[in-house]
Design a protein around this motif. Structure first.
Motif, PDB file in Angstrom:
ATOM      1  N   GLU A 113       0.898  -1.021  -0.441  1.00 50.57           N
ATOM      2  CA  GLU A 113      -0.025   0.315  -0.280  1.00 50.57           C
ATOM      3  C   GLU A 113       0.959   1.047  -0.379  1.00 50.57           C
ATOM      4  OE1 GLU A 113      -2.752  -0.463   3.243  1.00 50.57           O
ATOM      5  OE2 GLU A 113      -1.294  -0.433   4.360  1.00 50.57           O
ATOM      6  N   PHE A 114       0.841   2.437  -0.103  1.00 52.83           N
ATOM      7  CA  PHE A 114       1.431   3.859  -0.353  1.00 52.83           C
ATOM      8  C   PHE A 114       0.500   4.443  -0.227  1.00 52.83           C
ATOM      9  CE2 PHE A 114       2.006   7.491  -3.272  1.00 52.83           C
ATOM     10  CZ  PHE A 114       2.530   7.950  -2.622  1.00 52.83           C
ATOM     11  N   ASP A 115       0.434   4.992   0.801  1.00 51.08           N
ATOM     12  CA  ASP A 115      -0.135   6.126   1.446  1.00 51.08           C
ATOM     13  C   ASP A 115      -1.275   5.721   2.266  1.00 51.08           C
ATOM     14  OD1 ASP A 115      -0.122   9.413   3.279  1.00 51.08           O
ATOM     15  OD2 ASP A 115      -0.518   9.968   0.739  1.00 51.08           O
ATOM     16  N   PHE A 163     -12.190  -2.676  -1.069  1.00 55.93           N
ATOM     17  CA  PHE A 163     -12.170  -2.146  -1.543  1.00 55.93           C
ATOM     18  C   PHE A 163     -11.336  -1.350  -2.240  1.00 55.93           C
ATOM     19  CE2 PHE A 163     -12.999   1.762  -4.702  1.00 55.93           C
ATOM     20  CZ  PHE A 163     -13.338   1.475  -5.971  1.00 55.93           C
ATOM     21  N   ARG A 164      -9.744  -0.789  -1.236  1.00 63.72           N
ATOM     22  CA  ARG A 164      -8.708  -0.252  -1.913  1.00 63.72           C
ATOM     23  C   ARG A 164      -7.838  -0.652  -2.722  1.00 63.72           C
ATOM     24  NH1 ARG A 164      -5.151   0.093   2.332  1.00 63.72           N
ATOM     25  NH2 ARG A 164      -5.895  -0.991   4.252  1.00 63.72           N
ATOM     26  N   LEU A 165      -7.195  -1.765  -1.666  1.00 69.00           N
ATOM     27  CA  LEU A 165      -6.774  -3.328  -2.251  1.00 69.00           C
ATOM     28  C   LEU A 165      -6.952  -3.077  -3.766  1.00 69.00           C
ATOM     29  CD1 LEU A 165      -5.738  -4.926   1.341  1.00 69.00           C
ATOM     30  CD2 LEU A 165      -4.743  -3.108  -0.090  1.00 69.00           C
ATOM     31  N   ARG A 166      -8.277  -4.046  -4.164  1.00 68.07           N
ATOM     32  CA  ARG A 166      -8.509  -4.616  -5.209  1.00 68.07           C
ATOM     33  C   ARG A 166      -8.828  -3.423  -6.188  1.00 68.07           C
ATOM     34  NH1 ARG A 166     -13.693  -6.906  -5.085  1.00 68.07           N
ATOM     35  NH2 ARG A 166     -14.313  -5.171  -3.223  1.00 68.07           N
ATOM     36  N   TYR A 167      -8.559  -2.093  -5.960  1.00 66.69           N
ATOM     37  CA  TYR A 167      -8.633  -1.511  -7.119  1.00 66.69           C
ATOM     38  C   TYR A 167      -7.829  -0.396  -7.127  1.00 66.69           C
ATOM     39  CZ  TYR A 167     -12.379  -3.846  -8.124  1.00 66.69           C
ATOM     40  OH  TYR A 167     -13.585  -5.071  -9.074  1.00 66.69           O
ATOM     41  N   ILE A 175      -4.719   0.355  -7.585  1.00 68.17           N
ATOM     42  CA  ILE A 175      -3.879   1.181  -8.341  1.00 68.17           C
ATOM     43  C   ILE A 175      -4.745   1.647  -9.287  1.00 68.17           C
ATOM     44  CG2 ILE A 175      -2.038   0.668 -10.432  1.00 68.17           C
ATOM     45  CD1 ILE A 175      -0.807   0.413  -7.325  1.00 68.17           C
ATOM     46  N   VAL A 176      -5.902   1.343  -9.829  1.00 67.93           N
ATOM     47  CA  VAL A 176      -6.696   1.543 -10.515  1.00 67.93           C
ATOM     48  C   VAL A 176      -6.707   3.557  -9.976  1.00 67.93           C
ATOM     49  CG1 VAL A 176      -9.074   1.982 -11.908  1.00 67.93           C
ATOM     50  CG2 VAL A 176      -7.583   0.161 -11.614  1.00 67.93           C
ATOM     51  N   MET A 177      -7.060   3.217  -8.958  1.00 71.87           N
ATOM     52  CA  MET A 177      -7.721   4.960  -8.351  1.00 71.87           C
ATOM     53  C   MET A 177      -6.223   6.176  -8.133  1.00 71.87           C
ATOM     54  SD  MET A 177      -9.756   3.431  -4.926  1.00 71.87           S
ATOM     55  CE  MET A 177      -8.985   4.499  -3.736  1.00 71.87           C
ATOM     56  N   PHE A 178      -5.107   5.225  -7.624  1.00 71.46           N
ATOM     57  CA  PHE A 178      -4.622   6.415  -7.709  1.00 71.46           C
ATOM     58  C   PHE A 178      -3.869   6.912  -9.114  1.00 71.46           C
ATOM     59  CE2 PHE A 178       0.649   6.320  -8.230  1.00 71.46           C
ATOM     60  CZ  PHE A 178       1.129   7.451  -7.300  1.00 71.46           C
ATOM     61  N   VAL A 179      -3.961   5.381 -10.441  1.00 69.56           N
ATOM     62  CA  VAL A 179      -3.803   6.648 -11.783  1.00 69.56           C
ATOM     63  C   VAL A 179      -4.617   7.334 -12.046  1.00 69.56           C
ATOM     64  CG1 VAL A 179      -3.461   5.419 -14.134  1.00 69.56           C
ATOM     65  CG2 VAL A 179      -2.294   4.326 -12.128  1.00 69.56           C
TER      66      VAL A 179
END
Length: 109
Positions: free
Chosen positions: A40-42, A82-86, A88-92
């Protein structure tokens, strides 16, 4: 300040099944589980790696790996936040929105 981390979780995904454990040499209640590692990032954006479904003995953790597709089809929903499944998509998407907003701001001034 940015926080970067990693971890591992084990989630029980169903009722226990009585089976013979070859390591304990006794009848045990094997529990179907989802075991996954994540980064995880931040604390907002995460990703999963090394996901597996298993049937594990509660005493010695010996068991069998279950078929991922069959288990997920039977469950209907993957029990991962949800934050672990998606993440990277949310970050991009977040980074793209910031880039577009800054581009628009710089070229309109």
């Amino acid at each position: 300040m940015f926080l970067i981390g990693q971890g591992e979780r084990v989630i029980d995904i169903g009722p226990a099944e009585p089976r013979h454990c070859p390591r304990c040499d006794e009848e045990r209640a094997f529990v179907p589980q989802l075991k996954y590692s994540f980064g995880e990032f931040d604390v907002l954006f995460g990703f999963i790696y090394n996901k597996r479904y298993q049937l594990a003995c509660p005493q010695c953790n010996h068991g069998w790996v279950l078929d991922t597709r069959e288990t997920e089809r039977r469950l209907g929903r993957v029990p991962v936040p949800f934050r672990l499944r998606y993440g990277i998509v949310m970050f991009v998407g977040f980074a793209a929105a910031i880039a577009v907003a800054s581009y628009a701001y710089l070229h309109t001034a």
